[in-house]
Design a protein around this motif. Structure first.
Motif, PDB file in Angstrom:
ATOM      1  N   UNK A 179     -56.214   5.366 -14.019  1.00 12.99           N
ATOM      2  CA  UNK A 179     -55.981   3.952 -13.690  1.00 12.99           C
ATOM      3  C   UNK A 179     -55.609   3.087 -14.883  1.00 12.99           C
ATOM      4  N   UNK A 180     -56.171   3.385 -16.062  1.00 12.43           N
ATOM      5  CA  UNK A 180     -55.892   2.528 -17.219  1.00 12.43           C
ATOM      6  C   UNK A 180     -54.492   2.785 -17.774  1.00 12.43           C
ATOM      7  N   UNK A 181     -54.075   4.055 -17.779  1.00 16.07           N
ATOM      8  CA  UNK A 181     -52.703   4.369 -18.184  1.00 16.07           C
ATOM      9  C   UNK A 181     -51.717   3.698 -17.235  1.00 16.07           C
ATOM     10  N   UNK A 182     -52.036   3.772 -15.937  1.00 14.08           N
ATOM     11  CA  UNK A 182     -51.165   3.163 -14.928  1.00 14.08           C
ATOM     12  C   UNK A 182     -51.077   1.660 -15.108  1.00 14.08           C
ATOM     13  N   UNK A 183     -52.219   1.038 -15.386  1.00 13.20           N
ATOM     14  CA  UNK A 183     -52.239  -0.420 -15.570  1.00 13.20           C
ATOM     15  C   UNK A 183     -51.296  -0.844 -16.685  1.00 13.20           C
ATOM     16  N   UNK A 184     -51.332  -0.110 -17.816  1.00 16.31           N
ATOM     17  CA  UNK A 184     -50.460  -0.456 -18.930  1.00 16.31           C
ATOM     18  C   UNK A 184     -48.996  -0.152 -18.609  1.00 16.31           C
ATOM     19  N   UNK A 185     -48.764   0.986 -17.960  1.00 14.17           N
ATOM     20  CA  UNK A 185     -47.391   1.366 -17.639  1.00 14.17           C
ATOM     21  C   UNK A 185     -46.737   0.379 -16.691  1.00 14.17           C
ATOM     22  N   UNK A 186     -47.529  -0.221 -15.814  1.00 14.16           N
ATOM     23  CA  UNK A 186     -46.992  -1.144 -14.831  1.00 14.16           C
ATOM     24  C   UNK A 186     -46.950  -2.584 -15.328  1.00 14.16           C
ATOM     25  N   UNK A 187     -47.431  -2.806 -16.548  1.00 13.04           N
ATOM     26  CA  UNK A 187     -47.593  -4.182 -17.029  1.00 13.04           C
ATOM     27  C   UNK A 187     -46.282  -4.841 -17.416  1.00 13.04           C
ATOM     28  N   UNK A 188     -45.223  -4.045 -17.643  1.00 11.41           N
ATOM     29  CA  UNK A 188     -43.966  -4.637 -18.105  1.00 11.41           C
ATOM     30  C   UNK A 188     -42.795  -3.882 -17.529  1.00 11.41           C
ATOM     31  N   UNK A 189     -41.661  -4.580 -17.444  1.00  9.62           N
ATOM     32  CA  UNK A 189     -40.418  -3.896 -17.103  1.00  9.62           C
ATOM     33  C   UNK A 189     -40.085  -2.941 -18.236  1.00  9.62           C
ATOM     34  N   UNK A 190     -39.423  -1.849 -17.922  1.00 10.00           N
ATOM     35  CA  UNK A 190     -39.203  -0.826 -18.937  1.00 10.00           C
ATOM     36  C   UNK A 190     -37.732  -0.585 -19.195  1.00 10.00           C
ATOM     37  N   UNK A 191     -37.454  -0.340 -20.459  1.00 13.90           N
ATOM     38  CA  UNK A 191     -36.080  -0.125 -20.923  1.00 13.90           C
ATOM     39  C   UNK A 191     -36.008   1.237 -21.591  1.00 13.90           C
ATOM     40  N   UNK A 192     -35.163   2.111 -21.083  1.00 14.17           N
ATOM     41  CA  UNK A 192     -35.087   3.479 -21.584  1.00 14.17           C
ATOM     42  C   UNK A 192     -34.623   3.607 -23.010  1.00 14.17           C
TER      43      UNK A 192
END
Length: 243
Positions: A179-192
């Motif tokens: 859950x904590x990894x997911x929270x951070x991953x979902x916190x911002x739009x991502x640019x490859x």
């Protein structure tokens, strides 16, 4: 353009010209595609002509590193140690960002080239001139690591590819398990294009970490920190917060 290229091909060959052409060629076609034969074609000479200036491919790569490091701005005169170090490292980062292959080549060298040693000597000198002990400077250089040349290596690759709205896509079972990894991953739009994780601003993250380190170095310097036997930090007063 053709006349300019022909004129360049007729110019006398020198080590500097060979190295600058190699840097430009690697910028254009990538370091993996660079070869002595391809470089000779670019310069309009036979491959054997290159060996008068660089003995082999490894010496060519060493020279290319020297050329890139030579683009780093000199220390700012009269600056305090913190400003001087920060400016020097960020200039190194700008130089290496201009040549995306350079960090890879630097890591591949068996040891630092003379230009890299001179650059490291300059940065060490900034800490020493700023009043840092040899002991603290030693640990500072370890803490900076590759950051001294403006690049870092993340532990893992970037998160999963984003959806069309720019948010990371994570399978529900993985989201539940981490859950904590997911929270951070979902916190911002991502640019490859980001090295530090899709959506992270590489420059911001680099400067954020660099400033944290410099702040910590300054605090330890003010406290007169020293390491203990075998390089272990002395417990107690040396790390105690100031009044």
């Amino acid at each position: 353009m053709t006349r300019q290229t022909e004129a360049a091909h007729r110019a006398p060959l020198s080590r500097d010209r060979v190295l600058r052409a190699a840097v430009a060629l690697a910028d254009g076609i990538g370091i993996e595609a660079l070869s002595m034969r391809r470089l000779a074609q670019e310069l309009g000479v036979v491959p054997m002509a290159l060996y008068k200036h660089v003995a082999n491919k490894e010496q060519l790569l060493d020279g290319m590193v020297e050329t890139v490091v030579g683009e780093i701005d000199p220390p700012a005169p009269g600056a305090d140690w913190r400003s001087a170090v920060r400016q020097r490292i960020l200039s190194a980062r700008a130089a290496l960002l201009g040549h995306p292959w350079a960090a890879q080549v630097i890591r591949s060298r068996s040891g630092p080239t003379p230009a890299v040693l001179a650059y490291m000597d300059s940065v060490i000198g900034m800490f020493r001139t700023g009043g840092f002990s040899v002991d603290l400077t030693h640990h500072v250089m370890h803490a900076l690591g590759s950051r001294i040349l403006g690049f870092t290596q993340e532990l893992f690759d970037a998160p999963p590819d984003p959806d069309p709205q720019g948010r990371a896509t994570i399978p529900p079972e993985a989201a539940a398990a981490y859950p904590h990894v997911t929270e951070l991953a979902m916190a911002a739009a991502h640019d490859g294009d980001s090295v530090v994780g899709r959506g992270c601003d590489d420059q911001f993250e680099f400067e954020f970490a660099l400033d944290l380190l410099l702040d910590g170095f300054e605090r330890l310097h003010r406290q007169g920190w020293t390491s203990g036997p075998a390089g272990r930090p002395v417990p107690g007063g040396d790390l105690a917060p100031g009044p």
